[in-house]
Design an enzyme around this catalytic site. Structure first.
Site, PDB file in Angstrom:
ATOM      1  N   GLN A 176      -0.540 -11.851  -0.421  1.00  0.00           N
ATOM      2  CA  GLN A 176      -1.402 -10.849  -0.329  1.00  0.00           C
ATOM      3  C   GLN A 176      -1.242  -9.609  -1.193  1.00  0.00           C
ATOM      4  O   GLN A 176      -0.052  -9.196  -1.383  1.00  0.00           O
ATOM      5  CB  GLN A 176      -1.382 -10.117   1.089  1.00  0.00           C
ATOM      6  CG  GLN A 176      -2.092 -11.120   1.927  1.00  0.00           C
ATOM      7  CD  GLN A 176      -2.012 -10.815   3.562  1.00  0.00           C
ATOM      8  OE1 GLN A 176      -1.553 -11.373   4.516  1.00  0.00           O
ATOM      9  NE2 GLN A 176      -2.571  -9.486   3.863  1.00  0.00           N
TER      10      GLN A 176
ATOM     11  N   ARG B   2       3.448 -10.026   1.320  1.00  0.00           N
ATOM     12  CA  ARG B   2       2.974  -9.069   0.263  1.00  0.00           C
ATOM     13  C   ARG B   2       3.316  -9.410  -0.835  1.00  0.00           C
ATOM     14  O   ARG B   2       4.844  -9.651  -0.981  1.00  0.00           O
ATOM     15  CB  ARG B   2       3.242  -7.727   0.871  1.00  0.00           C
ATOM     16  CG  ARG B   2       2.756  -6.771  -0.131  1.00  0.00           C
ATOM     17  CD  ARG B   2       1.240  -6.225   0.107  1.00  0.00           C
ATOM     18  NE  ARG B   2       0.951  -5.588   1.412  1.00  0.00           N
ATOM     19  CZ  ARG B   2      -0.364  -5.705   2.065  1.00  0.00           C
ATOM     20  NH1 ARG B   2      -1.368  -6.276   1.363  1.00  0.00           N
ATOM     21  NH2 ARG B   2      -0.448  -5.140   2.971  1.00  0.00           N
TER      22      ARG B   2
ATOM     23  N   SER C 146      -3.803  -4.132  -2.955  1.00  0.00           N
ATOM     24  CA  SER C 146      -4.660  -3.388  -2.413  1.00  0.00           C
ATOM     25  C   SER C 146      -4.943  -3.318  -0.896  1.00  0.00           C
ATOM     26  O   SER C 146      -5.809  -2.444  -0.504  1.00  0.00           O
ATOM     27  CB  SER C 146      -6.157  -3.935  -3.018  1.00  0.00           C
ATOM     28  OG  SER C 146      -6.323  -5.343  -2.758  1.00  0.00           O
TER      29      SER C 146
ATOM     30  N   CYS D 110      -9.258  -8.880   5.985  1.00  0.00           N
ATOM     31  CA  CYS D 110      -9.488  -9.418   4.777  1.00  0.00           C
ATOM     32  C   CYS D 110      -9.037 -10.954   4.587  1.00  0.00           C
ATOM     33  O   CYS D 110      -9.636 -11.722   4.104  1.00  0.00           O
ATOM     34  CB  CYS D 110      -8.876  -8.627   3.583  1.00  0.00           C
ATOM     35  SG  CYS D 110      -7.195  -7.908   4.131  1.00  0.00           S
TER      36      CYS D 110
ATOM     37  N   HIS E  69      -6.084 -11.693  -2.369  1.00  0.00           N
ATOM     38  CA  HIS E  69      -5.381 -12.483  -1.503  1.00  0.00           C
ATOM     39  C   HIS E  69      -5.475 -13.826  -1.946  1.00  0.00           C
ATOM     40  O   HIS E  69      -6.533 -14.429  -1.921  1.00  0.00           O
ATOM     41  CB  HIS E  69      -5.640 -12.027  -0.363  1.00  0.00           C
ATOM     42  CG  HIS E  69      -5.312 -10.783   0.454  1.00  0.00           C
ATOM     43  ND1 HIS E  69      -4.752  -9.911  -0.377  1.00  0.00           N
ATOM     44  CD2 HIS E  69      -5.558  -9.947   1.507  1.00  0.00           C
ATOM     45  CE1 HIS E  69      -4.601  -8.674   0.189  1.00  0.00           C
ATOM     46  NE2 HIS E  69      -5.092  -8.952   1.558  1.00  0.00           N
TER      47      HIS E  69
HETATM   48  N1  HSE Z   1      -4.307  -5.777   6.329  1.00  0.00           N
HETATM   49  C1  HSE Z   1      -4.670  -6.326   5.083  1.00  0.00           C
HETATM   50  C2  HSE Z   1      -3.661  -6.079   4.201  1.00  0.00           C
HETATM   51  C3  HSE Z   1      -5.879  -5.380   4.677  1.00  0.00           C
HETATM   52  O1  HSE Z   1      -2.757  -5.421   4.398  1.00  0.00           O
HETATM   53  O2  HSE Z   1      -3.417  -6.760   3.195  1.00  0.00           O
HETATM   54  C4  HSE Z   1      -7.118  -6.353   5.118  1.00  0.00           C
HETATM   55  O3  HSE Z   1      -8.472  -5.617   5.154  1.00  0.00           O
END
Ligand code: HSE
Length: 329
Positions: free
Chosen positions: A152, A231, A155, A125, A238
């Site tokens: 990020q 995160r 989801s 993503c 994102h």
């Molecule tokens: N690896 C990414 C995440 C998801 O953890 O945000 C990407 O599809």
């Protein structure tokens, strides 16, 4: 044409159904597969009720399989799907780095998928969202170095990631201690600089995916890329701060003009009007928002930008369906 979704009950599967509902893809049948515990579930699609079936061990009678059930299922079952004659558009990282598997963002390198049989990989993503904005700049000005900081959404860890954010926020607001299970630490009111496994070089796998995949999609093995992936407690978009060192200088106005004419991009860039990319405005949108475009203070003639893209859409389901649409057009 018959289309199948494997992983139909997950967060990406849910979005695949929504995107397909409004897609221009011409197909006569949609089949839904998931784990045995979801078998029998009925899901609405274009006024009908479709029944979820347990994913079989062998071939699936479909022309296109959109796989979003995770890397281990794709790794184990995709060879049988391909042997059965299906084209597999796989959302996991299981095959992304195989030399004979195209890694495709249709606006950028759709031609890599043309005529291909077997497996086509959907990028991570974070990469898909970044390259929509970076590719036209790379094409016109050449990118020497790309430095990325990501923000990020939960989801990215699927439905259970979003649920953990909501449940733990509720607990913390009620004075209860939250125990992390999906993420490395409690996610509400927190920022966690750790997505996926740490590698020997000190970067995480998520950070290295941005480097490996961007180079493959842009077809530029010399591109130097460094990423910090973080995160944050948002639901499904994102965001990324991107610094670019360019081979040929670009002004912010030139970049804005180029990006305004780029498919898949919405330029949202008027600081005086407090207009810039944000999860609040990018969530649920097909286009990736791009803004905060300015001359870099780090690299003369280079650029800084900020992007926000829906992780479940351009970062996953939308891009997969767009690959199928591109091939059918
Ligand atoms: N690896 C990414 C995440 C998801 O953890 O945000 C990407 O599809």
């Amino acid at each position: 044409m018959k289309v199948a979704i494997v992983g139909a009950t997950g967060a990406v599967g849910h979005e695949l159904m929504k995107v397909l509902e409004n897609s221009t893809l011409d197909f006569s049948e949609l089949q839904l597969y998931a784990s045995p515990r979801s078998a029998g579930l009925k899901l609405p699609f274009r006024g009908q009720e479709l029944t979820v079936q347990a994913t079989p061990e062998g071939a699936i009678d479909a022309d296109v399989i959109l796989a979003s059930a995770g890397g281990s299922i794709s790794k184990a079952l995709a060879p049988a799907w391909v042997a059965g004659g299906a084209l597999v558009i796989d959302n996991s990282s299981a095959f992304r780095y195989d030399a004979d598997v195209p890694l495709v963002v249709p606006e950028v390198n759709g031609q890599a998928a043309l005529g291909h049989k077997g497996i086509i990989a959907n990028p991570n993503c974070t990469t898909a969202i970044a390259v929509v904005a970076v590719a036209p700049l790379h094409r016109k000005y050449g990118v020497k170095r790309m430095i990325v900081s990501t923000y990020q959404a939960t989801s990215g860890a699927g439905q259970k990631g979003m649920e953990e954010l909501l449940e733990q926020t509720h607990m913390q607001l009620h004075g209860k201690e939250a125990t992390a299970s999906v993420f490395a630490h409690p996610i509400p009111f927190n920022v966690i600089p750790h997505i996926d496994a740490f590698q020997d070089n000190g970067y995480t796998k998520e950070e290295m995916k941005v480097a490996w995949e961007t180079r493959k999609i842009l077809g530029d093995e010399n591109l130097i890329i460094s990423c910090t992936a973080v995160r944050i407690p948002t639901l499904r978009t994102h965001s990324e701060a991107i610094t670019l060192e360019l081979e040929r200088p670009a002004t912010p106005d030139e970049a804005r003009e180029l990006l305004r004419h780029t498919a898949g991009v919405e330029v949202r860039d008027d600081p005086e009007a407090k207009l810039y990319p944000m999860p609040l405005t990018a969530s649920g949108k097909y286009d990736v928002e791009v803004g905060r475009i300015r001359a870099s203070l780090a690299f003369e003639g280079g650029l800084e930008l900020f992007v926000a893209g829906d992780q479940l859409l351009k970062g996953a389901a939308l891009n997969a369906v767009q690959i199928a649409e591109y091939l059918q057009a």
